[in-house]
Design a protein around this motif. Structure first.
Motif, PDB file in Angstrom:
ATOM      1  N   SER A  71       2.633   1.717  -3.414  1.00 10.22           N
ATOM      2  CA  SER A  71       1.682   2.099  -4.455  1.00 10.22           C
ATOM      3  C   SER A  71       1.284   3.572  -4.339  1.00 10.22           C
ATOM      4  CB  SER A  71       0.435   1.219  -4.382  1.00 10.22           C
ATOM      5  OG  SER A  71       0.753  -0.138  -4.642  1.00 10.22           O
ATOM      6  N   GLN A  72       1.208   4.056  -3.116  1.00 11.68           N
ATOM      7  CA  GLN A  72       0.797   5.445  -2.886  1.00 11.68           C
ATOM      8  C   GLN A  72       1.891   6.441  -3.254  1.00 11.68           C
ATOM      9  OE1 GLN A  72      -0.405   5.332   1.239  1.00 11.68           O
ATOM     10  NE2 GLN A  72      -2.526   4.800   0.743  1.00 11.68           N
ATOM     11  N   GLN A 124       0.832  -1.207   0.000  1.00 14.66           N
ATOM     12  CA  GLN A 124       0.000   0.000   0.000  1.00 14.66           C
ATOM     13  C   GLN A 124       0.868   1.258   0.000  1.00 14.66           C
ATOM     14  OE1 GLN A 124      -2.690   0.255   3.326  1.00 14.66           O
ATOM     15  NE2 GLN A 124      -3.791   1.998   2.500  1.00 14.66           N
ATOM     16  N   HIS A 125       1.889   1.263   0.839  1.00 15.11           N
ATOM     17  CA  HIS A 125       2.801   2.408   0.927  1.00 15.11           C
ATOM     18  C   HIS A 125       3.495   2.655  -0.410  1.00 15.11           C
ATOM     19  CE1 HIS A 125       5.972   5.052   2.491  1.00 15.11           C
ATOM     20  NE2 HIS A 125       6.844   4.275   1.873  1.00 15.11           N
TER      21      HIS A 125
END
Length: 211
Positions: free
Chosen positions: A15-16, A12-13
């Motif tokens: 990708s952000q 998630q990190h």
């Protein structure tokens, strides 16, 4: 937080903060860095075998070493320690790598390698200890930290596959300088190992050694 929860947080990190690596994550799905238990001794053997050769070549050589000096697909330390040098070289190893594997097998079978102690060390301290062993430099130690100890913030600048992956994604295949590479990977902290796993998929999607 479990290692699997950490990996999902890492995805998630990444990708952000980086759409490019985010697209790779979306294409390849969840990182399986911790999907299987890797024995520290086996990881060190694989790391030595893999030095300066392609992932496919390393996979083939490791399989031959395990068949000749192992049991049930695992390399056996005592058999490495007592192995004939020419027999090791017949597996596809250089003379130096064959000697290093002999030494590693002897050290492990004698109890001289304390993996529990290594687990308690920070990254740089563990790398320093491993670097003192014959044939184990910084790259080999970094592979050990990623795949045996599941350290999540390692990026091996000397890894050919990682550099190729960065060049393909961010340089249109053109080799990027150390400075530019560091600029790209720095924002991935504290999950540079996870980003590395995806870069290996880009550089060589068929690799088994670092799957």
């Amino acid at each position: 937080m479990s290692i699997h929860e950490q990996l999902r947080a890492a995805e998630q990190h990444l990708s952000q903060i980086d759409p490019v690596i985010g697209a790779v994550i979306a294409r390849h799905g969840p990182c399986t860095l911790a999907a299987r238990r890797r024995e520290p001794f086996q990881v060190l053997c694989a790391s030595i075998i893999s030095q300066q050769i392609s992932s496919r070549a390393a996979d083939a050589i490791q399989a031959r070493v395990a068949a000749a000096f192992g049991a049930k697909g695992r390399i056996v330390d005592a058999r490495l320690a007592g192995a004939d040098l020419d027999a090791l070289r017949a597996c596809g190893l250089s003379r130096s790598k064959a000697k290093w594997l002999q030494h590693l097998g002897a050290a492990h079978s004698a109890g001289a390698l304390d993996f529990t102690r290594l687990r308690r060390m920070d990254d740089e301290a563990a790398i320093e200890v491993l670097d003192a062993l014959p044939g184990i430099g910084r790259w080999t130690a970094e592979m050990f930290l990623i795949f045996a100890l599941h350290r999540l913030d390692i990026f091996a600048m000397d890894d050919v596959g990682l550099r190729r992956g960065v060049s393909l994604l961010y340089g249109k295949g053109r080799a990027l300088s150390d400075r530019r590479t560091l600029q790209i990977v720095r924002p991935w902290a504290p999950y540079r190992s996870v980003a590395s796993w995806y870069l290996w998929r880009v550089a060589d999607p068929f690799t088994e050694t670092w799957a």
